[in-house]
Design an enzyme around this catalytic site. Structure first.
Site, mmCIF file in Angstrom:
data_model
loop_
_atom_site.group_PDB
_atom_site.id
_atom_site.type_symbol
_atom_site.label_atom_id
_atom_site.label_comp_id
_atom_site.label_asym_id
_atom_site.label_seq_id
_atom_site.Cartn_x
_atom_site.Cartn_y
_atom_site.Cartn_z
ATOM 1 N N ASP A 49 16.979 73.204 -45.315
ATOM 2 C CA ASP A 49 16.072 72.123 -45.710
ATOM 3 C C ASP A 49 16.718 71.234 -46.767
ATOM 4 O OD1 ASP A 49 13.050 71.139 -45.862
ATOM 5 O OD2 ASP A 49 13.796 71.307 -47.922
ATOM 6 N N TYR A 54 17.389 63.704 -52.305
ATOM 7 C CA TYR A 54 18.093 64.690 -53.122
ATOM 8 C C TYR A 54 19.500 64.186 -53.451
ATOM 9 C CZ TYR A 54 14.484 68.085 -51.676
ATOM 10 O OH TYR A 54 13.296 68.742 -51.421
ATOM 11 N N SER A 151 4.818 67.389 -46.735
ATOM 12 C CA SER A 151 5.078 68.181 -47.929
ATOM 13 C C SER A 151 4.170 67.733 -49.056
ATOM 14 C CB SER A 151 6.547 68.031 -48.357
ATOM 15 O OG SER A 151 6.810 68.772 -49.540
ATOM 16 N N LYS A 217 14.525 86.588 -65.532
ATOM 17 C CA LYS A 217 15.682 86.299 -66.395
ATOM 18 C C LYS A 217 15.309 85.505 -67.646
ATOM 19 C CE LYS A 217 17.110 82.308 -63.577
ATOM 20 N NZ LYS A 217 18.177 81.824 -62.671
ATOM 21 N N GLY A 286 16.697 78.228 -53.117
ATOM 22 C CA GLY A 286 17.888 77.477 -53.485
ATOM 23 C C GLY A 286 18.812 78.420 -54.227
ATOM 24 N N GLU A 295 21.456 88.152 -52.113
ATOM 25 C CA GLU A 295 20.403 89.014 -52.651
ATOM 26 C C GLU A 295 19.030 88.597 -52.142
ATOM 27 O OE1 GLU A 295 17.956 89.911 -56.789
ATOM 28 O OE2 GLU A 295 19.936 88.984 -56.915
#
Length: 346
Positions: A49, A54, A151, A217, A286, A295
């Site tokens: 996507d 962008y 969207s 994190k 992303g 992962e």
């Protein structure tokens, strides 16, 4: 990697979609971007996507370069149109002119004859819906677009588009909606999800990790870790800081024992949670490093039981946002995004 139908359409998409908002052409260098796409392909991800806006088109160019040499029929490419791509009065919105010109420009940058999914990046209240839908339908008939989506549209906007498409007798209808959706941000659940379930529209859930917050994190009272998006340059910190707060970060840390018991990383838990929700066809991730892709892709196929889902709800409590009026708030552009650029005198 498992695949699901996109809504009730015949199109199969990978449970994990790789997206390049805020990364390719912006935060991530070319070689790292190419490595991330290769890692996605190695993990079995087939759905990618992007959007014309962008990195001002650079993200589409990098994705096209990364997929060069891959058999076109083996991947699904999605892009978007609506947000400003230039300073001209028609370089934005969902007018016939901008939709057709932007589609052709996206195809050139991506290096392909067609896109599998073309999405209206936002709703444009300055263009008649019929004009937009007919332009989209023409692209489908020309073979340049296979499926249509939206969207961050509200339920009322999606309903109006479906009704007008029916009135016009358009054979091609919306099959996908791409909303922000994760453990913390569930504003599509009251209205958008029920409508989509009834109409066979699949969700492409973006930000399943809440800009990395749900990976654990970011810790309360501590500076963002070096190398994270919140500590980077560009626009990323602006988006992430909207969801940072010590109380929220503390509660997110309480999810860690749940993830450990399930044998998952916190990122995998968050993605698996998203994939467990009704009407979700795929979770969009992303990455800035290929190991992140590897992962996160392993969350595909993970099935969380009802008891674990309830524990997540109990842990997050009133930090979960469910207000349907905020459907587009977190990713909303300025109210004047569609305003035409000033016209020079003379």
């Amino acid at each position: 990697m498992e695949h699901r139908h996109l809504g009730r359409s015949g199109l199969l998409v990978s449970e994990i979609t790789y997206g390049n908002w805020l990364t390719h052409g912006e935060l991530v260098a070319r070689e790292a971007a190419l490595s991330c796409v290769r890692a996605a392909l190695d993990a079995g991800i087939t759905t990618f996507d992007t959007a014309d806006v962008y990195a001002r088109g650079a993200a589409e160019e990098l994705l096209g370069e990364a997929l060069r040499g891959t058999r076109r029929e083996s991947v699904e490419i999605a892009t978007k149109v609506c947000l400003p791509t230039g300073d001209g009065p028609n370089d934005r919105g969902l007018s016939r002119k901008h939709v057709l010109e932007s589609c052709h420009a996206s195809l050139r940058r991506l290096g392909t004859d067609y896109v599998d999914l073309y999405q209206a990046h936002r709703f444009d209240d300055r263009t008649p819906l019929a004009e937009t839908l007919i332009a989209f339908d023409d692209l489908v008939r020309q073979g340049k677009v296979l499926y249509l989506g939206v969207s961050e549209w509200t339920a009322a906007q999606i309903r109006a588009a479906l009704d007008i498409a029916g009135q016009l007798g358009l054979r091609d209808r919306i099959v996908a909606n791409q909303p922000q959706y994760n453990m913390l941000w569930r504003v599509v659940e009251p209205e958008v999800v029920p409508l989509c379930e009834a109409e066979g529209i699949g969700q492409i859930a973006f930000q399943p990790l809440a800009q990395g917050v749900l990976t654990g994190k970011y810790r309360p009272g501590e500076a963002p870790p070096e190398g994270s998006r919140a500590a980077s340059g560009g626009r990323a910190p602006t988006f992430i800081r909207r969801v940072l707060g010590d109380r929220l970060l503390h509660q997110v840390q309480e999810l860690r024992p749940i993830a450990d018991e399930a044998g998952l990383s916190m990122a995998q838990l968050a993605i698996a949670w998203t994939l467990r929700r009704p009407t979700v066809s795929t979770a969009l991730i992303g990455a800035s490093r290929p190991e992140q892709v590897t992962e996160n892709a392993t969350a595909a196929g993970v099935r969380l039981d009802d008891a674990l889902m309830r524990r997540i709800d109990e842990t997050l409590g009133d930090l979960v946002e469910r207000d349907a009026t905020k459907t587009a708030q977190m990713m909303a552009v300025k109210a004047d995004w569609a305003a035409p650029a000033p016209v020079a005198a003379g």
